[in-house]
Design a protein around this motif. Structure first.
Motif, PDB file in Angstrom:
ATOM      1  N   GLY A   1     -68.732  48.451  82.427  1.00  0.00           N
ATOM      2  CA  GLY A   1     -68.214  49.040  83.667  1.00  0.00           C
ATOM      3  C   GLY A   1     -67.960  47.984  84.726  1.00  0.00           C
ATOM      4  N   GLY A   2     -68.816  46.989  84.814  1.00  0.00           N
ATOM      5  CA  GLY A   2     -68.663  45.926  85.801  1.00  0.00           C
ATOM      6  C   GLY A   2     -67.579  44.927  85.458  1.00  0.00           C
ATOM      7  N   LYS A   3     -67.196  44.868  84.206  1.00  0.00           N
ATOM      8  CA  LYS A   3     -66.162  43.943  83.750  1.00  0.00           C
ATOM      9  C   LYS A   3     -65.046  44.719  83.048  1.00  0.00           C
TER      10      LYS A   3
ATOM     11  N   GLY B   1     -59.906  51.368  76.274  1.00  0.00           N
ATOM     12  CA  GLY B   1     -59.432  50.639  77.446  1.00  0.00           C
ATOM     13  C   GLY B   1     -58.112  51.130  78.002  1.00  0.00           C
ATOM     14  N   ARG B   2     -57.539  52.151  77.397  1.00  0.00           N
ATOM     15  CA  ARG B   2     -56.267  52.679  77.911  1.00  0.00           C
ATOM     16  C   ARG B   2     -56.461  53.513  79.170  1.00  0.00           C
ATOM     17  N   VAL B   3     -57.684  54.000  79.398  1.00  0.00           N
ATOM     18  CA  VAL B   3     -57.992  54.701  80.639  1.00  0.00           C
ATOM     19  C   VAL B   3     -58.136  53.635  81.721  1.00  0.00           C
TER      20      VAL B   3
ATOM     21  N   PRO C   1     -62.421  52.743  85.586  1.00  0.00           N
ATOM     22  CA  PRO C   1     -63.674  52.354  84.927  1.00  0.00           C
ATOM     23  C   PRO C   1     -64.774  53.402  85.000  1.00  0.00           C
ATOM     24  N   SER C   2     -64.578  54.451  85.758  1.00  0.00           N
ATOM     25  CA  SER C   2     -65.622  55.485  85.833  1.00  0.00           C
ATOM     26  C   SER C   2     -65.827  56.185  84.493  1.00  0.00           C
TER      27      SER C   2
END
Length: 128
Positions: A45-47, A100-102, A105-106
């Motif tokens: 989430g942070g990266k 990763g297509r979304v 990041p939530s």
């Protein structure tokens, strides 16, 4: 007869102590798996932009988990069950965030710690 009763009580005491030790180890492992799940979510989430670009590796995640659990990377790598927990959480994130297509990041942080797959000798699911 009283000697037989004494032996019986000693056996019960030994069995109960062993069982309690095993439950304590299970609790410790469960806590470790929960922390690993959480760290993987926080790390990705942070990266998230790096995750979306495919620049995060399993080694990076294992290193982050190792730091969180105050272990060495080598210790994490050698712990098969812990590695499976990490891999399972990465897979859950990949599915939830559509690899990763979304863009938001939530999607990572919205995952709940509902189940840790314990792939150990018992092959059971542990409810969190």
């Amino acid at each position: 007869m009283s000697r037989l009763i004494n032996v019986f009580f000693v056996l019960i005491t030994v069995f109960t102590a062993r069982r309690a030790g095993a439950e304590s180890q299970d609790d410790d492992a469960l806590s470790m798996y929960r922390a690993a799940q959480s760290e993987v979510r926080l790390f990705i989430g942070g990266k998230y932009s790096e995750y979306r670009e495919g620049r995060l590796t399993h080694r990076m995640m294992k290193q982050a988990v190792a730091e969180r659990l105050q272990m060495t990377y080598s210790e994490v790598k050698q712990n098969r069950e812990l590695c499976l927990v990490i891999e399972s959480e990465v897979e859950r994130i990949s599915q939830k965030c559509r690899e990763g297509r979304v863009e938001d990041p939530s999607c990572v942080l919205s995952l709940e710690s509902d189940v840790v797959e314990n792939h150990g000798e018992h092959g059971r699911k542990v409810e969190l």
